[in-house]
Each structure stands twice: as C-alpha cells, then as structure tokens.
Enzyme design. Structure first.
Site, PDB file in Angstrom:
ATOM      1  N   THR A  33      -7.978  10.583 -10.435  1.00 27.29           N
ATOM      2  CA  THR A  33      -7.879  10.060 -11.797  1.00 27.29           C
ATOM      3  C   THR A  33      -9.238   9.714 -12.374  1.00 27.29           C
ATOM      4  O   THR A  33      -9.452   9.817 -13.576  1.00 27.29           O
ATOM      5  CB  THR A  33      -6.974   8.806 -11.803  1.00 27.29           C
ATOM      6  OG1 THR A  33      -5.682   9.223 -11.438  1.00 27.29           O
ATOM      7  CG2 THR A  33      -6.910   8.158 -13.156  1.00 27.29           C
ATOM      8  N   TYR A  46      -1.783  12.852 -17.865  1.00 30.90           N
ATOM      9  CA  TYR A  46      -3.129  13.385 -17.766  1.00 30.90           C
ATOM     10  C   TYR A  46      -3.201  14.274 -16.544  1.00 30.90           C
ATOM     11  O   TYR A  46      -2.306  14.277 -15.708  1.00 30.90           O
ATOM     12  CB  TYR A  46      -4.151  12.239 -17.635  1.00 30.90           C
ATOM     13  CG  TYR A  46      -3.984  11.482 -16.351  1.00 30.90           C
ATOM     14  CD1 TYR A  46      -3.029  10.483 -16.235  1.00 30.90           C
ATOM     15  CD2 TYR A  46      -4.732  11.813 -15.221  1.00 30.90           C
ATOM     16  CE1 TYR A  46      -2.827   9.814 -15.045  1.00 30.90           C
ATOM     17  CE2 TYR A  46      -4.537  11.147 -14.023  1.00 30.90           C
ATOM     18  CZ  TYR A  46      -3.588  10.155 -13.952  1.00 30.90           C
ATOM     19  OH  TYR A  46      -3.385   9.511 -12.770  1.00 30.90           O
ATOM     20  N   THR A 112      -6.693   7.868  -5.963  1.00 29.96           N
ATOM     21  CA  THR A 112      -6.347   6.626  -5.275  1.00 29.96           C
ATOM     22  C   THR A 112      -5.180   6.778  -4.299  1.00 29.96           C
ATOM     23  O   THR A 112      -5.030   5.970  -3.384  1.00 29.96           O
ATOM     24  CB  THR A 112      -6.005   5.520  -6.293  1.00 29.96           C
ATOM     25  OG1 THR A 112      -4.970   6.001  -7.147  1.00 29.96           O
ATOM     26  CG2 THR A 112      -7.223   5.130  -7.091  1.00 29.96           C
ATOM     27  N   ASP A 113      -4.359   7.824  -4.504  1.00 29.54           N
ATOM     28  CA  ASP A 113      -3.127   7.924  -3.707  1.00 29.54           C
ATOM     29  C   ASP A 113      -3.388   7.978  -2.200  1.00 29.54           C
ATOM     30  O   ASP A 113      -2.674   7.365  -1.415  1.00 29.54           O
ATOM     31  CB  ASP A 113      -2.322   9.176  -4.121  1.00 29.54           C
ATOM     32  CG  ASP A 113      -1.694   9.018  -5.496  1.00 29.54           C
ATOM     33  OD1 ASP A 113      -1.789   7.920  -6.078  1.00 29.54           O
ATOM     34  OD2 ASP A 113      -1.100   9.999  -5.984  1.00 29.54           O
ATOM     35  N   LYS A 185      -3.554   1.059  -0.768  1.00 35.99           N
ATOM     36  CA  LYS A 185      -3.151   1.022  -2.175  1.00 35.99           C
ATOM     37  C   LYS A 185      -1.889   0.186  -2.255  1.00 35.99           C
ATOM     38  O   LYS A 185      -0.900   0.476  -1.585  1.00 35.99           O
ATOM     39  CB  LYS A 185      -2.912   2.437  -2.693  1.00 35.99           C
ATOM     40  CG  LYS A 185      -2.655   2.486  -4.191  1.00 35.99           C
ATOM     41  CD  LYS A 185      -2.552   3.926  -4.703  1.00 35.99           C
ATOM     42  CE  LYS A 185      -2.356   3.920  -6.211  1.00 35.99           C
ATOM     43  NZ  LYS A 185      -2.277   5.289  -6.769  1.00 35.99           N
ATOM     44  N   GLU A 306       9.889  -6.436  21.392  1.00 32.31           N
ATOM     45  CA  GLU A 306      11.327  -6.135  21.465  1.00 32.31           C
ATOM     46  C   GLU A 306      11.568  -4.822  22.208  1.00 32.31           C
ATOM     47  O   GLU A 306      12.622  -4.598  22.767  1.00 32.31           O
ATOM     48  CB  GLU A 306      11.907  -6.047  20.049  1.00 32.31           C
ATOM     49  CG  GLU A 306      12.182  -7.409  19.432  1.00 32.31           C
ATOM     50  CD  GLU A 306      12.782  -7.280  18.055  1.00 32.31           C
ATOM     51  OE1 GLU A 306      13.948  -6.860  17.950  1.00 32.31           O
ATOM     52  OE2 GLU A 306      12.076  -7.591  17.082  1.00 32.31           O
TER      53      GLU A 306
HETATM   54  N1  GLU Z   1      -2.322  11.037  -7.938  1.00 24.32           N
HETATM   55  C1  GLU Z   1      -3.676  11.174  -8.322  1.00 24.32           C
HETATM   56  C2  GLU Z   1      -4.655  11.006  -7.166  1.00 24.32           C
HETATM   57  O1  GLU Z   1      -4.454  10.274  -6.232  1.00 24.32           O
HETATM   58  C3  GLU Z   1      -4.021  10.237  -9.372  1.00 24.32           C
HETATM   59  C4  GLU Z   1      -3.981   8.817  -8.895  1.00 24.32           C
HETATM   60  C5  GLU Z   1      -5.314   8.183  -8.975  1.00 24.32           C
HETATM   61  O2  GLU Z   1      -6.351   8.760  -8.733  1.00 24.32           O
HETATM   62  O3  GLU Z   1      -5.272   7.032  -9.333  1.00 24.32           O
HETATM   63  O4  GLU Z   1      -5.679  11.636  -7.246  1.00 24.32           O
END
Ligand code: GLU
Length: 349
Positions: A33, A46, A112-113, A185, A306
C-alpha cells in the site's frame, strides 16, 4: 609558508564535506500500500505496488538531510502475493549490500499483510548486525492523510541511526519501533496497525529522533543467521487452524501430500481436539514434524502442559505466531530433521 597556506585552504574546503558525510541508506522496495495508488483521494479502492520507489522518496524531500538514499525495486506486489523467492532475493541482496559496504542501513518497503513474516525471515538469515528496517503504510499514497511518507521518513532515520545496530531486523510503524520477531499486524485498516503483544515496542521514532527502551528478546545478528543461497530449497510447511469441532481432514490431506512440516494454530496453549490428536499421531508416524502454535495472539505455547509432547511426538512454537513458527520450521528443516534440535531453535530464535 606558501605550502602551509595551500594545505590550510584544502582543509577548509574538505573538512566540512567530511563532517557532513551522511549515512548511506538503501531502500529495497517490494510494493504494498505504501506504493499504492487510488483513482482519487477519497476513494478506498486502490492498487498496491503501483508507485516506483523514486517517487516515494520524492514525497519526503527533507530526508536528504538525514541520509544519502538510493532505491532499488526488488518486487512490486501486494504482500498477500509475497513469495519465498522474493524473500530469498531480498535476503541475498541485503547480505551483499553489507558485505560490499554499500550502505550503513537498509529500509525495506513492504505491504502490511505479510510484513511480519518477511521481517522474521530476514531476521533469521541476514548475516550483518547493521540495521534493516521494514515499513509500509495502511493508506495508499493518493489517500487523504496518507501515512506512507511519515512511516518511510521514520524508517530511514532509524536505519541511518547507529543506535539501531545490533538489534536484529526492525519494523517501523506509526512512530513505534518493533522487533521483527515479536511484531504482528493487529488491525485490518487502522494506521496504528502494528504491535508486539508479548513484548511491546522496543523504541520510538519521533521528529527525526530515535530512542530505544528495550532490546530484542532473542539472539541477534551475527550470532543468529541460518545460511541461505539462491539454490536453497525450503521444505514445505503448512499451517492448519484449529476451531471447535474441527474435523482432521486437512491434516490427513497434508500428510498425503508428503509435506515436511505442519504447524497447528491451536486453541489456547496450543491445544487441539481428539480428531486432531489422532491425525497428528498419523502425521508424526509418517515422519512429518508437527509444531504446536496458538491462534491466541499473546502468550506462549508451553512444552508438556495439557499435551505431553514427548508422547505425541510434537514440538512447540514457544511464543512465535503460527505464521512465524512456519518460517522457523522451514529454515530449521534445512539444517536438521531432529526434533530436539528443531525444538531448541524455537527456544533460541
Ligand atoms: N494487501 C496489501 C499488502 O499487504 C495492502 C495492505 C497494505 O500494504 O497495507 O501489500
């Protein structure tokens, strides 16, 4: 006398240039992103990974006072499409940069994923103690109040700062600095998306100033690295999620596919039901390494609690999330298939 005068003149010209020599930071861009572009500023939709790294650096002109920056495009993907091949490309280039003394620090821009997975992979395979900092953004570059430029600015200041050396791979987000091993995340859309539930952040970046308040919980480079090359073939390790009344079909299917390892995202302290227990016995008998992790976001999975791991033939992830346990198991299996040795890695790395 004339000679002395000439030397003095040369010194007055060169000395300030020396004094101003900025740390060199190389940005390895992978997409996400932070490099995403939308049709308009108020539109949520986007496409990730559209904007080249040079344009991203152009959004923060004042960074030129902090570091001597160059950018390289390693990939242009949304990080849901991250692959082991891109991980290897990143790691090999980062190791080469430090070996050839091309930079004092590296920033990796990343979606971020799966950022936490790439961060931990790099943490395990990089050979230098020089700073490597991952960052990204939750809003695309074209959005109102895009968070990418600030995150990128902070990441560069962290990578350029000598205090960041010897701390393992770091993730910089929303002014927090996190150990790549512990970060995850935690929000699907908010700009404060990252946190380390077990340990908290290790530091803070604010207004160009970088401070640390904690150190990594585990060994860091150069003690840690597991060697990889372009030819390293990583074993197949899959993750199976546990939930109430789950049937064991997925475990049996993976054993049928002859995977090398299975990480179970168990409930609570890495627990699973009777159906899973029977399937795990079949997997272990077939030579598959089964690691108990937890779908619970904090705490650790305790050996012989456990579940009696010696009896069942399983190992535990300690406090690694299932997605990170998978990475350590994949890399660990390139060294050994011995359960004791693999278990030790989980307590060490
Ligand atoms: N799903 C995309 C990725 O991980 C966009 C999410 C992001 O970067 O925040 O690249």
């Amino acid at each position: 006398m004339k000679k002395l005068f000439v030397i003095l003149i040369i010194c007055t010209i060169i000395a300030p240039a020396w004094a101003q020599k900025l740390p060199r930071v190389i940005i390895l861009a992978t997409g996400g992103t932070i490099a995403g572009a939308g049709a308009s500023a108020d539109r949520a939709g986007y496409e990730a990974g559209k904007i080249p790294i040079e344009d991203l650096i152009g959004t923060i002109p004042s960074i030129k006072k902090v570091a001597d920056i160059t950018g390289e495009q390693i990939a242009s993907v949304g990080s849901q499409d991250m692959t082991v091949d891109i991980w290897k490309k990143l790691a090999i280039r980062a190791n080469q940069i430090f070996k050839n003394n091309e930079a004092e620090g590296i920033v990796v821009t990343h979606g971020t994923d799966t950022q936490e997975e790439t961060g931990y992979f790099l943490d395990l395979v990089l050979t230098s103690d020089k700073p490597v900092v991952l960052t990204g953004s939750m809003r695309p570059a074209t959005a109102i109040s895009a968070d990418g430029p600030k995150n990128l600015y902070d990441a560069i200041t962290i990578a350029a700062n000598p205090k960041s050396k010897g701390r393992g791979v770091l993730v910089s987000f929303n002014e927090g600095i996190f150990d790549a091993r512990d970060v995850m995340k935690l929000s699907t859309t908010k700009t404060n998306a990252f946190g380390s539930p077990n340990t908290g952040p290790v530091g803070q970046a604010y207004d160009g100033r970088v401070e640390y308040y904690a150190t990594s919980t585990r060994e860091v480079q150069p003690v840690k690295p597991i060697q990889i090359t372009a030819d390293t073939k990583l074993p197949r390790v899959d993750i199976v999620y546990m939930y109430a009344d789950a049937p064991s079909d997925q475990i049996d299917m993976l054993v049928g596919k002859k995977v090398d390892g299975i990480v179970i995202a168990g409930v609570g302290n890495g627990n699973f039901n009777k159906a899973y227990t029977e399937a795990v016995k079949r997997a272990v008998a077939a030579g598959v390494i089964v690691c108990r992790a937890s779908r619970t976001p904090s705490g650790r999975v305790v050996l012989h609690d456990e579940i009696n791991d010696d009896q069942l033939g399983t190992i535990v992830s300690d406090d690694l999330t299932p997605q990170k346990a998978r990475i350590l198991l994949m890399l660990g299996l390139t060294r050994s298939k011995d359960k004791k040795q693999l278990q030790d890695l989980f307590f060490k790395y």
